[in-house]
Write a protein that holds these residues in place. Structure first.
Motif, PDB file in Angstrom:
ATOM      1  N   GLY A  26       0.820  -1.161  -0.101  1.00 35.79           N
ATOM      2  CA  GLY A  26      -0.096  -0.023   0.021  1.00 35.79           C
ATOM      3  C   GLY A  26       0.837   1.176  -0.073  1.00 35.79           C
ATOM      4  N   MET A 210     -12.523   5.621 -19.216  1.00 39.57           N
ATOM      5  CA  MET A 210     -11.177   5.504 -18.801  1.00 39.57           C
ATOM      6  C   MET A 210     -10.093   5.120 -20.062  1.00 39.57           C
ATOM      7  N   LEU A 260      -9.398  12.349 -11.338  1.00 39.92           N
ATOM      8  CA  LEU A 260      -9.376  10.933 -11.580  1.00 39.92           C
ATOM      9  C   LEU A 260      -9.548  10.091 -10.306  1.00 39.92           C
ATOM     10  N   ILE A 261      -8.712  10.450  -9.167  1.00 44.29           N
ATOM     11  CA  ILE A 261      -8.596   9.908  -7.779  1.00 44.29           C
ATOM     12  C   ILE A 261     -10.159  10.237  -7.062  1.00 44.29           C
ATOM     13  N   PHE A 264     -12.587   7.970  -8.509  1.00 40.90           N
ATOM     14  CA  PHE A 264     -12.158   6.750  -8.303  1.00 40.90           C
ATOM     15  C   PHE A 264     -12.535   6.538  -6.476  1.00 40.90           C
ATOM     16  N   ASN A 268     -15.326   3.404  -6.027  1.00 41.02           N
ATOM     17  CA  ASN A 268     -14.332   2.658  -6.136  1.00 41.02           C
ATOM     18  C   ASN A 268     -14.940   1.027  -6.216  1.00 41.02           C
ATOM     19  N   LYS A 269     -15.826   0.906  -5.521  1.00 41.59           N
ATOM     20  CA  LYS A 269     -16.600  -0.615  -5.763  1.00 41.59           C
ATOM     21  C   LYS A 269     -16.881  -0.670  -7.025  1.00 41.59           C
ATOM     22  N   PHE A 271     -16.192   0.679  -9.757  1.00 41.07           N
ATOM     23  CA  PHE A 271     -14.852   0.944 -10.693  1.00 41.07           C
ATOM     24  C   PHE A 271     -14.222  -0.419 -10.950  1.00 41.07           C
ATOM     25  N   ILE A 272     -13.834  -0.977  -9.530  1.00 41.64           N
ATOM     26  CA  ILE A 272     -13.058  -2.268  -9.351  1.00 41.64           C
ATOM     27  C   ILE A 272     -13.850  -3.217 -10.198  1.00 41.64           C
ATOM     28  N   LEU A 275     -14.102  -3.180 -14.105  1.00 43.47           N
ATOM     29  CA  LEU A 275     -13.204  -3.721 -14.712  1.00 43.47           C
ATOM     30  C   LEU A 275     -12.506  -5.158 -14.539  1.00 43.47           C
ATOM     31  N   THR A 276     -12.785  -5.535 -13.606  1.00 38.86           N
ATOM     32  CA  THR A 276     -12.771  -7.269 -13.495  1.00 38.86           C
ATOM     33  C   THR A 276     -13.644  -7.866 -14.217  1.00 38.86           C
ATOM     34  N   ALA A 279     -12.678  -7.846 -17.629  1.00 39.22           N
ATOM     35  CA  ALA A 279     -11.570  -8.674 -18.108  1.00 39.22           C
ATOM     36  C   ALA A 279     -11.969 -10.169 -18.098  1.00 39.22           C
ATOM     37  N   VAL A 280     -12.504 -10.550 -16.871  1.00 44.03           N
ATOM     38  CA  VAL A 280     -12.787 -11.712 -16.762  1.00 44.03           C
ATOM     39  C   VAL A 280     -13.621 -12.475 -17.891  1.00 44.03           C
TER      40      VAL A 280
ATOM     41  N   ILE B 191      -7.619  -8.769 -10.454  1.00 41.40           N
ATOM     42  CA  ILE B 191      -8.228 -10.012 -11.276  1.00 41.40           C
ATOM     43  C   ILE B 191      -7.868 -11.324 -10.667  1.00 41.40           C
ATOM     44  N   PHE B 232      -5.177 -15.460 -18.747  1.00 39.13           N
ATOM     45  CA  PHE B 232      -5.557 -14.060 -19.221  1.00 39.13           C
ATOM     46  C   PHE B 232      -4.744 -12.917 -18.799  1.00 39.13           C
TER      47      PHE B 232
END
Lengths: 282, 313
Positions: A26, A210, A260-261, A264, A268-269, A271-272, A275-276, A279-280, B191, B232
């Motif tokens: 962190g 983004m 942006l911050i 975010f 953030n919830k 957002f994250i 993106l997952t 991706a997935v 991910i 991935f």
């Protein structure tokens, strides 16, 4: 059933390592942001000393005034905003429309066309860079935000994403019922499909926004006049200016990063998870 | 005489026929914006790149046929090979440690005794939200050549002489890889975390009853179940690494030195600084070929994995 903690390291040292690792990670993640702020508040003679300053100074306003004297910071931010909003809105509309067609309408060659769209995802954008630049210059769109917006509207991933979502989220019966009641197909899309896929809009919207906001190579190539620069291109111009005024440069990057911050941290919830998901699923 | 029911079916048939037609018209209409725009800004430029790679052109004057000379020129240019070498090295330096660290962080974040989970998650993910340009500027100052650069002053504590990162073979690569590492590690952590959370708790419980240690659980449950997610990230990391551009351009401040020039940066310089559109197109095609090879390999690996799973089921 009660959840049983399985991965639980029972001994204290395990937990110690766990927290140590995460706190260290962190700090490494956040320290550059902090240091960017520190530099944005320091005069140059402090920045150029060894060891470097690690506490904020008093030049926050001066450094940012210098930024405004070097680049049109707010103009560039406005350009970024226009481009990102236009591409996001436009591509969400086109992707959901095409996704709806691929998910729910029956027409000849549908599956072949869909596979073609998936194949286009494999082409690296650099391949057509030079001819696309030539087309844009022939259209007279150099230094025009249209050069970013119009080609940005095509989004193969977006169509794929919308098709999957609409297939699951909108029952066929609902569409049939609306058709029997005399709804046109576009009205089915507008009145039945779009309200049902709002979460998909939010997810894809974040991803597209983004990507457009942070894009650099293409805007760098086509946005040549300073007045048309997006924030990324303007920041580059800022850091390439001859006097290496680090306080000013980092003031520019700092104030470009703050919005942006904030966005975010507020979302953030969403957002994250968006993106997952993006991706997935792909 | 036509019965009522026959009339009904006839009517239904007529309607469904026209319904079919309507579906077709609407379908083609709705998907056409993609294909029209793709034809102009995707397909045509792509084909034109293949054409252009065999011509000499500065973007303004006449195009002259050049045969395979453009390819000969770039293949004989040591800087081109250097750019491929750099791309691979920077990609490996930036990606491999990143994925390993991301896995460890995800594993830690997935621990059920952990508190402040969301705070850690947000902190680690935050670098991804900043723009690449901002990251590259920030890190080019952190890796400043002078002794006051943050990294150099840190190394100075241990008596290391200031490193001129922009002119050092490994310094330049490490600095650029560090930018990539810092920006992407959180993304990949998330991910992997999503992957780990998708693994059913029952598996761990069963393993625990059988007396499996933490290491065994990790090796026989977490890692195999996470394979698609790992594939991935490896795939995205590979493709992304091959396209690295912003970081070296900003790091060298426009003067792309051979210590850190990447393939896309080479392409950019050829096309938009030197106006060698023909050779730049040849570079684009070589890059395309490399990316295709990696994509096909990935596809084959993924498919084989999928088949393996199907057989087991």
């Amino acid at each position: 059933m009660k959840q049983v903690a399985i991965n639980q390291p029972k001994k204290q040292p395990g937990r110690f390592i766990l927290y140590g690792l995460l706190i260290f990670a962190g700090l490494v993640s956040l320290f550059p942001f902090y240091w960017m702020f520190v530099m944005a508040t320091q005069p140059n003679h402090v920045i150029n000393q060894t060891p470097p300053a690690l506490l904020p100074g008093a030049e926050l306003v001066t450094n940012f005034t210098n930024v405004l004297g070097t680049i049109d910071f707010f103009g560039a931010m406005m350009n970024s905003l226009i481009v990102s909003v236009a591409v996001t809105a436009g591509s969400l509309f086109l992707c959901s429309l095409a996704g709806f067609a691929f998910a729910k309408l029956k027409f000849k060659g549908r599956d072949v066309l869909f596979v073609l769209i998936l194949i286009t995802m494999m082409i690296p954008p650099q391949l057509g860079l030079i001819p696309t630049y030539y087309i844009i210059s022939q259209l007279g769109w150099l230094s025009d935000l249209k050069a970013i917006i119009v080609p940005g509207l095509i989004n193969a991933f977006g169509i794929f994403w919308m098709r999957q979502y609409i297939k699951e989220a909108v029952p066929d019966e609902l569409i049939e019922a609306a058709r029997i009641d005399g709804c046109s197909i576009f009205r089915v899309y507008w009145n039945i499909v779009t309200p049902a896929i709002l979460p998909a809009f939010a997810t894809l919207g974040i991803i597209v926004f983004m990507n457009v906001w942070n894009d650099f190579l293409w805007p760098l190539v086509v946005l040549q006049d300073q007045s048309s620069h997006t924030l990324q291109v303007a920041l580059r111009a800022l850091s390439d200016s001859y006097n290496r005024d680090y306080g000013m440069i980092l003031s520019g990057t700092f104030w470009a990063t703050v919005p942006l911050i904030i966005v975010f941290l507020l979302f953030n919830k969403a957002f994250i998870s968006s993106l997952t998901q993006g991706a997935v699923k792909s | 005489m036509v019965s009522k029911s026959e009339k009904y079916t006839e009517k239904k048939a007529r309607r469904s026929l026209s319904e079919e037609k309507r579906h077709s018209i609407a379908g083609y209409l709705f998907v056409s914006p993609f294909f029209i725009l793709f034809a102009i800004f995707g397909l045509f430029p792509m084909l034109f790149s293949f054409y252009l790679a065999f011509f000499k052109w500065n973007g303004l004057g006449e195009m002259t046929y050049n045969g395979i000379n453009n390819f000969t020129i770039i293949f004989n240019d040591p800087i081109f090979w250097k750019s491929i070498y750099n791309t691979v090295i920077i990609g490996l330096l930036g990606t491999v440690p990143q994925l390993i660290v991301a896995f460890l962080l995800a594993y830690a974040l997935n621990s059920q005794v952990l508190r402040f989970k969301n705070t850690f998650r947000v902190a680690i993910f935050m670098p991804y939200v900043t723009s690449i340009v901002a990251v590259a500027i920030l890190f080019s100052i952190i890796f400043n050549n002078q002794s006051f650069g943050l990294v150099n002053s840190f190394l100075g504590i241990f008596g290391v002489e200031p490193i001129v990162f922009t002119q050092s073979e490994w310094g330049a690569k490490i600095a650029i890889a560090a930018m990539i590492f810092w920006r992407w590690v959180g993304y990949n952590t998330i991910i992997y975390l999503a992957g780990m959370q998708s693994i059913s708790n029952d598996l761990y419980e069963a393993a625990k009853i059988d007396g499996a240690t933490l290491t065994q659980q990790l090796r026989y449950i977490t890692l195999p179940m996470l394979k698609p997610f790992v594939l991935f990230t490896v795939f995205m990391g590979t493709i992304g690494s091959l396209q690295i551009f912003t970081e070296p351009l900003i790091f060298f401040g426009g003067n792309l030195r051979e210590e850190g020039i990447t393939v896309v940066a080479y392409l950019y310089r050829d096309a938009f600084e030197n106006n060698f559109f023909g050779t730049a197109s040849a570079v684009a095609i070589v890059l395309f070929a490399i990316i295709m090879v990696f994509s096909v390999i990935n596809l084959l690996v993924t498919n084989r994995l999928g088949r393996g799973k199907a057989r087991k089921a």
